[in-house]
Design an enzyme around this catalytic site. Structure first.
Site, PDB file in Angstrom:
ATOM      1  N   SER A 125       0.847  -0.909  -0.173  1.00 24.30           N
ATOM      2  CA  SER A 125       0.150   0.193   0.223  1.00 24.30           C
ATOM      3  C   SER A 125       0.869   1.277   0.246  1.00 24.30           C
ATOM      4  O   SER A 125       0.897   2.807  -0.235  1.00 24.30           O
ATOM      5  CB  SER A 125      -1.026  -0.154   1.290  1.00 24.30           C
ATOM      6  OG  SER A 125       0.223  -0.109   1.968  1.00 24.30           O
ATOM      7  N   ASP A 174      11.259   6.409   5.991  1.00 24.63           N
ATOM      8  CA  ASP A 174      10.308   5.322   6.760  1.00 24.63           C
ATOM      9  C   ASP A 174      11.401   4.652   7.313  1.00 24.63           C
ATOM     10  O   ASP A 174       9.756   4.715   8.956  1.00 24.63           O
ATOM     11  CB  ASP A 174       9.917   4.612   5.621  1.00 24.63           C
ATOM     12  CG  ASP A 174       9.757   4.537   4.277  1.00 24.63           C
ATOM     13  OD1 ASP A 174       8.896   6.302   4.237  1.00 24.63           O
ATOM     14  OD2 ASP A 174       9.879   4.226   2.992  1.00 24.63           O
TER      15      ASP A 174
HETATM   16  C1  GLA Z   1      10.208   5.770  -0.470  1.00 21.87           C
HETATM   17  C2  GLA Z   1      11.009   5.926   0.415  1.00 21.87           C
HETATM   18  C3  GLA Z   1      12.161   6.629   0.749  1.00 21.87           C
HETATM   19  C4  GLA Z   1      10.815   7.521   0.198  1.00 21.87           C
HETATM   20  C5  GLA Z   1       9.783   7.714  -0.467  1.00 21.87           C
HETATM   21  C6  GLA Z   1       9.489   9.852  -0.969  1.00 21.87           C
HETATM   22  O1  GLA Z   1       8.921   5.474   0.952  1.00 21.87           O
HETATM   23  O2  GLA Z   1      11.390   4.706   1.219  1.00 21.87           O
HETATM   24  O3  GLA Z   1      12.325   7.102   1.351  1.00 21.87           O
HETATM   25  O4  GLA Z   1      12.047   8.348  -0.479  1.00 21.87           O
HETATM   26  O5  GLA Z   1       9.341   6.578  -1.376  1.00 21.87           O
HETATM   27  O6  GLA Z   1       9.225  10.156  -0.639  1.00 21.87           O
END
Ligand code: GLA
Length: 387
Positions: A125, A174
């Site tokens: 998701s 993240d």
């Molecule tokens: C993914 C990556 C993050 C970030 C986002 C975009 O979730 O894991 O590090 O770069 O994309 O903002």
């Protein structure tokens, strides 16, 4: 979730020993997309949904994995002496990658484990189920074996494992959002030096609603790496005319002044997104602190437009969800969240319009795309914990 794991654990792995249970959240990013590998700011928060884990130490060096989300796959066996990524290892490449990353840092894992997971983050998701698995694994290793690592270290180890074990060149957002999650607060993180500040989220009479496109990311990972490479190239071109270390160091005005150094139109658009998205994120946090929710929403919408037109990571599914959300009553702001190419959108919706929002956007989506989206009103939760 915990009860179900504790019941199932001895059935799968046998009786005996001490079983300990843990949790790490998923995350949603409110604004600041594709800025984290460009030295910019992000503004994510942890969710109350996430990954539950039950573990027990073993006497030998075996690793046995089982997921209540993929029961058909049964038990996957591995060993601490064989921490290598393998295609057939599926999701277990995430916990294995973290174990490998600890060992790379010089921590020796003294014994094997029986390791059960149960997650309630919708699969694929874009709410960071993989980072959630990474952080819960790191937290488990810290608690089980007393390794001296901070929560920030857990985020960095998770990212390192994803980059070097699982081959996705992701930024730090993240893992950081998950490891450092705090109830009812979003995290304003400067990815250039990992300084951060918590910002309470007062949405007055509104909620955070996540709309899940149910389009799997598919080729997303390779596109992600491609975007990252485009930004790196644009940075190198800019460095011939201005002494910067990252795109995040440029203001909008400075970008306009130097952008001609970037020799391709596509790379110019990629860099423009990274620069302006970073500025929007800084402004959005200021707006939120000043209780200017409408301004926050306007910046979310502008973020989506830039991700759609300049960064080109949306696609018809995410665009439909967002454009239908913009039409719906009581929507303060709406944008795609996460890497893009599928996954979810995040919207701020007035409480008394949430049902109507889900109904109306859901119907329009089904008509246009041919399958259904899922909607969740979510709460902001805390970081990893033993439960
Ligand atoms: C993914 C990556 C993050 C970030 C986002 C975009 O979730 O894991 O590090 O770069 O994309 O903002």
């Amino acid at each position: 979730m915990k009860e179900k794991m504790l019941k199932k654990f001895p059935e799968i792995f046998g009786q005996g020993g001490e079983i300990r249970t843990f949790f790490a959240p998923g995350r949603v990013n409110l604004i600041g997309e594709h800025t984290d590998y460009n030295g910019g700011h992000v503004f994510p928060c942890a969710l109350t949904i996430g990954t539950y884990a039950a573990v027990r130490k073993r006497e030998d060096r075996q690793l046995r994995f089982y997921s209540l989300n993929f029961e058909k796959n049964g038990v996957y066996q591995s060993s601490l002496d064989d921490l290598k990524p393998k295609k057939e290892a599926g999701w277990t490449n995430y916990p294995k990658g973290v174990m490998w990353a600890f060992e790379e840092r010089g921590f020796q894992i003294p014994c094997g484990m029986d390791f059960m997971l149960y997650g309630n983050i919708p699969n694929g998701s874009g709410l960071s189920s993989s980072a959630s698995v990474e952080v819960v694994t790191g937290y488990i290793l810290r608690e089980l074996f007393g390794f001296d690592v901070s929560l920030t270290d857990l985020a960095l180890i998770g990212q390192y494992s994803e980059n070097h074990f699982n081959g996705v060149n992701c930024g730090i957002m993240d893992q950081f959002a998950i490891a450092m999650g705090n109830k009812d607060q979003a995290i304003f993180l400067d990815t250039s030096d990992l300084s951060y500040e918590y910002a309470p989220i007062h949405l007055r009479d509104a909620k955070i609603v996540i709309s899940c496109s149910n389009k799997k990311r598919g080729l997303g990972d390779s596109k992600y790496n491609e975007r990252r490479a485009e930004c790196e190239e644009a940075l190198q071109e800019l460095q011939t005319v201005v002494p910067i270390q990252s795109l995040g160091q440029l203001t909008g005005e400075a970008f306009e002044q130097y952008k001609d150094a970037i020799k391709s139109e596509v790379r110019q658009r990629r860099a423009r997104h990274a620069v302006y998205e970073n500025q929007r994120t800084i402004q959005a946090v200021e707006a939120l602190k000043a209780d200017q929710l409408e301004e926050f929403g306007r910046l979310m919408n502008a973020s989506h437009v830039s991700l759609r037109d300049d960064y080109e990571v949306t696609g018809i599914e995410l665009d439909t969800l967002v454009e239908e959300a913009w039409k719906a009553e009581g929507v303060i702001g709406s944008r795609m969240t996460g890497a893009g190419f599928g996954g979810c959108t995040v919207s701020i919706v007035k409480n008394d319009r949430v049902d109507q929002f889900m109904e109306q956007v859901g119907r329009a989506y089904r008509e246009k795309i041919g399958y259904s989206a899922d909607f969740y009103a979510v709460e902001i939760g805390g970081g990893p914990a033993e439960i």
